[in-house]
Design a protein around this motif. Structure first.
Motif, PDB file in Angstrom:
ATOM      1  N   ALA A 186       0.915  -1.466  -0.116  1.00 50.24           N
ATOM      2  CA  ALA A 186       0.037  -0.040  -0.032  1.00 50.24           C
ATOM      3  C   ALA A 186       0.865   1.114  -0.109  1.00 50.24           C
ATOM      4  CB  ALA A 186      -0.921   0.036   1.224  1.00 50.24           C
ATOM      5  N   VAL A 227       1.888   2.209  -3.607  1.00 46.93           N
ATOM      6  CA  VAL A 227       0.932   2.870  -4.072  1.00 46.93           C
ATOM      7  C   VAL A 227       0.895   4.256  -3.602  1.00 46.93           C
ATOM      8  CG1 VAL A 227      -1.383   3.061  -4.844  1.00 46.93           C
ATOM      9  CG2 VAL A 227      -0.231   0.622  -4.510  1.00 46.93           C
ATOM     10  N   ALA A 228       0.689   4.489  -2.333  1.00 48.36           N
ATOM     11  CA  ALA A 228       0.644   5.682  -1.816  1.00 48.36           C
ATOM     12  C   ALA A 228       1.790   6.689  -2.134  1.00 48.36           C
ATOM     13  CB  ALA A 228       0.563   5.729  -0.354  1.00 48.36           C
ATOM     14  N   HIS A 246       0.981   8.660  -5.443  1.00 44.56           N
ATOM     15  CA  HIS A 246      -0.061   9.794  -5.456  1.00 44.56           C
ATOM     16  C   HIS A 246       0.150  10.826  -4.481  1.00 44.56           C
ATOM     17  CE1 HIS A 246      -2.761   7.237  -7.813  1.00 44.56           C
ATOM     18  NE2 HIS A 246      -2.216   6.113  -7.277  1.00 44.56           N
ATOM     19  N   LYS A 303      -1.800   8.356   5.670  1.00 44.04           N
ATOM     20  CA  LYS A 303      -2.426   8.311   4.553  1.00 44.04           C
ATOM     21  C   LYS A 303      -2.360   7.249   3.813  1.00 44.04           C
ATOM     22  CE  LYS A 303      -1.600  13.108   3.466  1.00 44.04           C
ATOM     23  NZ  LYS A 303      -0.893  14.425   2.625  1.00 44.04           N
ATOM     24  N   LYS A 358      -5.454   4.432   3.149  1.00 48.88           N
ATOM     25  CA  LYS A 358      -6.234   4.983   2.158  1.00 48.88           C
ATOM     26  C   LYS A 358      -6.160   4.099   0.742  1.00 48.88           C
ATOM     27  CE  LYS A 358      -7.425   8.840  -1.025  1.00 48.88           C
ATOM     28  NZ  LYS A 358      -7.155  10.033  -1.518  1.00 48.88           N
ATOM     29  N   TYR A 359      -4.993   3.453   0.698  1.00 45.92           N
ATOM     30  CA  TYR A 359      -4.490   2.912  -0.320  1.00 45.92           C
ATOM     31  C   TYR A 359      -4.417   1.380  -0.049  1.00 45.92           C
ATOM     32  CZ  TYR A 359      -3.232   7.385  -1.959  1.00 45.92           C
ATOM     33  OH  TYR A 359      -3.353   8.548  -2.419  1.00 45.92           O
ATOM     34  N   GLU A 388      -5.925  -2.150  -0.447  1.00 48.27           N
ATOM     35  CA  GLU A 388      -6.873  -2.754  -1.358  1.00 48.27           C
ATOM     36  C   GLU A 388      -6.642  -4.191  -1.413  1.00 48.27           C
ATOM     37  OE1 GLU A 388      -6.379  -0.867  -5.153  1.00 48.27           O
ATOM     38  OE2 GLU A 388      -7.150   0.677  -4.399  1.00 48.27           O
ATOM     39  N   CYS A 429      -3.265  -5.342  -2.591  1.00 50.75           N
ATOM     40  CA  CYS A 429      -2.160  -5.556  -1.727  1.00 50.75           C
ATOM     41  C   CYS A 429      -1.845  -6.642  -0.881  1.00 50.75           C
ATOM     42  CB  CYS A 429      -2.382  -4.101  -0.756  1.00 50.75           C
ATOM     43  SG  CYS A 429      -2.358  -2.548  -1.405  1.00 50.75           S
TER      44      CYS A 429
END
Length: 405
Positions: free
Chosen positions: A317, A320-321, A324, A366, A369-370, A372, A375
């Protein structure tokens, strides 16, 4: 291919009928002990029979026969792996073991069958290994526990057999870590157990002189299955002292008698008996006064918990974070190590420390939030790769192999 598949099915069916027949004949003799609530010393007369005295007596467990099934072309290795583990804990079923004992409480199986685990290890096998020249600290250890203190008597380099047996005569226990590196039959059986558990299985061998103890009370970071193959050994098992020590990721230090309380299980293992206890359960064992003890400890569960999946999930995750969030990609403050870190906890400039910590925590928050499903899939892939790298070589079926039962 059809003929070989029929042979495998017939052999497995034969083994299944044998196991079912043995399960039908039970008497009172052994019990798994629950390690919850008030500590209770379990008396032998209260133990339920989990073994089969009449039918099992004098018959070796068919561990090699079951393992050999995996060499047959078109064999189902997963089914064979399950059958091997069933044989290990017979007559306890897989369903009963995983629902009532695994990671929960000890299981004691008394068999009145001294040859049941003979195919795992005998003294003659250990003697042959020692003659081969084992490496101190990696393949062989010599330890002793006297007057409340454990001492290690290893040397360097290759162990001279005369030195090994000299230490044994002086009261040292001889431990062989990883004997499957030299014994092919152990490697095959553990490889199948790898497949059953879905994580790496291992084994150690322990030879203890009569009337001695080799190790201080301690807990391990693995699930332990004690297979007694020769002699007798008196065991004491203690529940974890608190929730922080249950299901540990690391083994404990050597402990003292006044730290561990009263045992929840006290028993004497004879050849053919099994004792299982989860990681985190404190234990100690001493051989009987009139005979040596030889046992194999089969293990699994090392560094294979939800923590390992969660860790990799969060890392995925985070990957990925960072794509962004430009804030995560910015450089760290110059000289931040001058005021952050354990050594700087008493730094007089607390404001700058608090500012740095607040920003790091805000950025870390944060990441959730990612989180999923992909992950978690990535984490599972990482664990699977680790297992493939660590596990023993799988048994390769041979199209020309013949099964001898």
């Amino acid at each position: 291919r059809i003929f070989m598949a029929e042979r495998v099915e017939a052999a497995m069916a034969s083994m299944g009928r044998l196991m079912q027949k043995r399960k039908r004949i039970r008497t009172m003799n052994s019990q798994g002990v629950e390690a919850k609530g008030k500590n209770v010393k379990i008396k032998k007369k209260r133990m339920e029979q989990n073994g089969n005295e009449s039918l099992d007596a004098g018959h070796k467990g068919e561990f090699l026969a079951v393992s050999s099934l995996a060499t047959l072309h078109d064999s189902d290795s997963r089914r064979i792996a399950d059958k091997l583990f069933e044989l290990l804990i017979h007559p306890t079923s897989l369903e009963e073991f995983y629902s009532s004992y695994h990671e929960q409480r000890p299981l004691l199986i008394k068999r009145n069958n001294s040859v049941y685990y003979d195919e795992w290890m005998k003294l003659k096998d250990l003697e042959l290994l020692v003659k081969q020249g084992l490496e101190w600290n990696f393949e062989i250890d010599a330890t002793r526990y006297t007057n409340g203190k454990r001492t290690t008597h290893n040397e360097e380099g290759i162990a001279n057999p005369a030195d090994v047996w000299g230490k044994y005569a002086d009261g040292c226990s001889i431990r062989l870590p990883r004997p499957h590196r030299r014994l092919n039959h152990l490697c095959k059986m553990l490889s199948l157990l790898d497949e059953h558990f879905g994580s790496s299985a291992g084994a150690n061998v322990y030879l203890t002189p009569a009337g001695t103890q080799g190790f201080a009370p301690h807990w391990d970071d693995i699930e332990a299955f004690i297979l007694q193959t020769e002699g007798t050994k008196h065991w004491k098992v203690y529940a974890p002292r608190n929730e922080y020590e249950a299901m540990p990721r690391y083994s404990s230090r050597n402990m003292t008698e006044d730290e561990i309380g009263e045992p929840i299980l006290e028993c004497t293992l004879e050849a053919g008996d099994l004792l299982y206890f989860p990681r985190g359960f404190i234990h100690q064992a001493k051989s009987s006064k009139d005979t040596h003890s030889l046992h194999v400890t089969v293990s699994h569960g090392y560094r294979n918990s939800w923590y390992d999946v969660i860790k990799e999930t969060l890392i995925s995750a985070l990957d990925v974070a960072v794509q962004h969030n430009i804030e995560m990609r910015r450089g760290l403050p110059r000289n931040f190590t001058h005021y952050m870190g354990t050594l700087n906890q008493q730094n007089p400039n607390q404001k700058i420390r608090q500012k740095f910590a607040k920003q790091a925590i805000a950025l870390a928050s944060k990441v959730t939030k990612y989180l999923e499903e992909r992950c978690v899939d990535h984490a599972a892939d990482v664990r699977a790769l680790s297992f493939i790298q660590d596990r023993l070589p799988p048994i390769i079926p041979d199209a020309n192999a013949k099964l001898v039962l």
